[in-house]
Every structure is written in structure tokens, then in C-alpha cells.
Motif scaffolding. Structure first.
Motif, PDB file in Angstrom:
ATOM      1  N   THR A  28       0.851  -1.184   0.000  1.00 27.39           N
ATOM      2  CA  THR A  28       0.000   0.000   0.000  1.00 27.39           C
ATOM      3  C   THR A  28       0.893   1.243   0.000  1.00 27.39           C
ATOM      4  OG1 THR A  28      -1.684  -1.199   1.234  1.00 27.39           O
ATOM      5  CG2 THR A  28      -1.891   1.195   1.159  1.00 27.39           C
ATOM      6  N   PHE A  29       1.077   1.796  -1.164  1.00 30.89           N
ATOM      7  CA  PHE A  29       2.063   2.850  -1.377  1.00 30.89           C
ATOM      8  C   PHE A  29       1.839   4.040  -0.440  1.00 30.89           C
ATOM      9  CE2 PHE A  29       5.314   4.859  -3.727  1.00 30.89           C
ATOM     10  CZ  PHE A  29       4.940   6.165  -4.014  1.00 30.89           C
ATOM     11  N   SER A  30       0.612   4.440  -0.251  1.00 27.53           N
ATOM     12  CA  SER A  30       0.331   5.630   0.552  1.00 27.53           C
ATOM     13  C   SER A  30       0.556   5.411   2.048  1.00 27.53           C
ATOM     14  CB  SER A  30      -1.107   6.096   0.315  1.00 27.53           C
ATOM     15  OG  SER A  30      -2.014   5.092   0.681  1.00 27.53           O
ATOM     16  N   SER A  31       0.891   4.185   2.445  1.00 23.26           N
ATOM     17  CA  SER A  31       1.210   3.883   3.843  1.00 23.26           C
ATOM     18  C   SER A  31       2.711   3.884   4.097  1.00 23.26           C
ATOM     19  CB  SER A  31       0.621   2.523   4.241  1.00 23.26           C
ATOM     20  OG  SER A  31      -0.782   2.556   4.213  1.00 23.26           O
ATOM     21  N   ARG A  53       4.313  10.143   3.597  1.00 21.33           N
ATOM     22  CA  ARG A  53       3.330   9.346   2.883  1.00 21.33           C
ATOM     23  C   ARG A  53       2.372  10.154   2.016  1.00 21.33           C
ATOM     24  NH1 ARG A  53      -0.652   7.047   7.590  1.00 21.33           N
ATOM     25  NH2 ARG A  53      -1.535   6.033   5.751  1.00 21.33           N
ATOM     26  N   TYR A  54       1.981  11.320   2.474  1.00 20.76           N
ATOM     27  CA  TYR A  54       1.070  12.146   1.691  1.00 20.76           C
ATOM     28  C   TYR A  54       1.771  13.342   1.049  1.00 20.76           C
ATOM     29  CZ  TYR A  54      -2.570   9.373   3.907  1.00 20.76           C
ATOM     30  OH  TYR A  54      -3.358   8.333   4.342  1.00 20.76           O
ATOM     31  N   ARG A  72       5.796  12.765  -5.222  1.00 22.91           N
ATOM     32  CA  ARG A  72       5.154  11.453  -5.338  1.00 22.91           C
ATOM     33  C   ARG A  72       3.744  11.630  -5.873  1.00 22.91           C
ATOM     34  NH1 ARG A  72       5.238   8.734   0.320  1.00 22.91           N
ATOM     35  NH2 ARG A  72       3.886   7.183  -0.685  1.00 22.91           N
ATOM     36  N   ASP A  73       3.263  10.565  -6.503  1.00 23.93           N
ATOM     37  CA  ASP A  73       1.899  10.506  -7.005  1.00 23.93           C
ATOM     38  C   ASP A  73       1.300   9.219  -6.463  1.00 23.93           C
ATOM     39  OD1 ASP A  73      -0.478  10.224  -8.410  1.00 23.93           O
ATOM     40  OD2 ASP A  73       0.358  11.014 -10.276  1.00 23.93           O
ATOM     41  N   ASN A  74       0.510   9.330  -5.412  1.00 26.16           N
ATOM     42  CA  ASN A  74      -0.041   8.126  -4.785  1.00 26.16           C
ATOM     43  C   ASN A  74      -1.050   7.412  -5.680  1.00 26.16           C
ATOM     44  OD1 ASN A  74       1.581   8.558  -2.601  1.00 26.16           O
ATOM     45  ND2 ASN A  74      -0.056   9.235  -1.218  1.00 26.16           N
ATOM     46  N   ASN A  77       1.265   5.279  -7.670  1.00 26.23           N
ATOM     47  CA  ASN A  77       2.234   4.490  -6.895  1.00 26.23           C
ATOM     48  C   ASN A  77       3.667   4.764  -7.342  1.00 26.23           C
ATOM     49  OD1 ASN A  77       0.067   3.397  -5.574  1.00 26.23           O
ATOM     50  ND2 ASN A  77       0.255   1.359  -6.451  1.00 26.23           N
ATOM     51  N   VAL A  79       7.171   7.492  -7.084  1.00 24.97           N
ATOM     52  CA  VAL A  79       7.913   8.600  -6.493  1.00 24.97           C
ATOM     53  C   VAL A  79       8.943   9.064  -7.519  1.00 24.97           C
ATOM     54  CG1 VAL A  79       9.572   7.081  -5.336  1.00 24.97           C
ATOM     55  CG2 VAL A  79       9.201   9.405  -4.468  1.00 24.97           C
TER      56      VAL A  79
END
Length: 118
Positions: A28-31, A53-54, A72-74, A77, A79
Motif C-alpha cells: 500500500t504505497f500511501s502507507s 506518505r502524503y 510522489r503521485d499516490n 504508486n 515517487v
């Protein structure tokens, strides 16, 4: 299966620019907080830039401040590391790193070579 795949490295002249990308999958990329490290021949691996993360907080190594930008672009996924005003001393293998918010998991990419030379 966790994967971090870097791309965008290459040979560039001093003063030039490159944009590195790191595509993540399998977690989970945003974690995860994301970072870029680099390692030059005969030297220890050093932190280049990090982003939370954000994307709220970003940090940079002293040697790249004002020249490099991490983002980054969540949704994708991914960076990025935008590198401007490149110098020969920026020559290194650049690695993408992911660390979970709880710092319990740590993943590395395989690295991409950046060479700054005329």
C-alpha cells in the motif's frame, strides 16, 4: 510480491537535468514514506531526499538542496526525483526506498545509474 523499479538514469553533461522515477507495487504505497538514496563507488550509501506518505514533508541532503526535488503521485504508486544543475559528484547509483509508517517494513529497489560527465 513487493517491487520498486527505478528508471530514468543515464549519462548527462554537467549542468544538465534528469528525472528519476520509482514505480512501486505489492504494498500500500500511501502507507509508506519514500526516499531516494545514492551510492558512489567506494563511498557509503547516503540519503538524497525523503518524502512522507502524503507528500506533506520533504527533506534533502545538504549536497542536493536547491537542485533536487522529490515528489510522489499516490494514484500512480510512483515517487520521482527531479535533478537539476547536475554535477560530476552526483554520479552514483540511485536507489528508491520505502519505509512503512510504523517503520516495520523496509524495501529497496535495484538502483539506476546516474553518470554526470562531459
Amino acid at each position: 510480491q513487493v517491487q520498486l523499479v527505478e528508471s530514468g538514469g543515464g549519462l548527462v553533461q554537467p549542468g544538465g537535468s534528469l528525472r528519476l522515477s520509482c514505480a512501486a507495487s505489492g504494498f500500500t504505497f500511501s502507507s509508506y514514506h519514500m526516499s531516494w538514496y545514492r551510492q558512489a563507488p567506494g563511498k557509503e550509501r547516503e540519503l538524497v531526499a525523503g518524502i512522507t506518505r502524503y507528500g506533506v514533508t520533504r527533506s534533502y541532503g545538504d549536497s542536493v538542496k536547491g537542485r533536487f526535488t522529490i515528489s510522489r503521485d499516490n494514484a500512480k504508486n510512483t515517487v520521482y526525483l527531479q535533478m537539476n544543475s547536475l554535477k560530476p559528484e552526483d554520479t552514483a547509483v540511485y536507489y528508491c526506498n520505502a519505509v512503512s509508517v510504523a517503520s516495520t517494513r523496509n524495501y529497496w529497489g535495484q538502483g539506476t545509474q546516474v553518470t554526470v560527465s562531459s
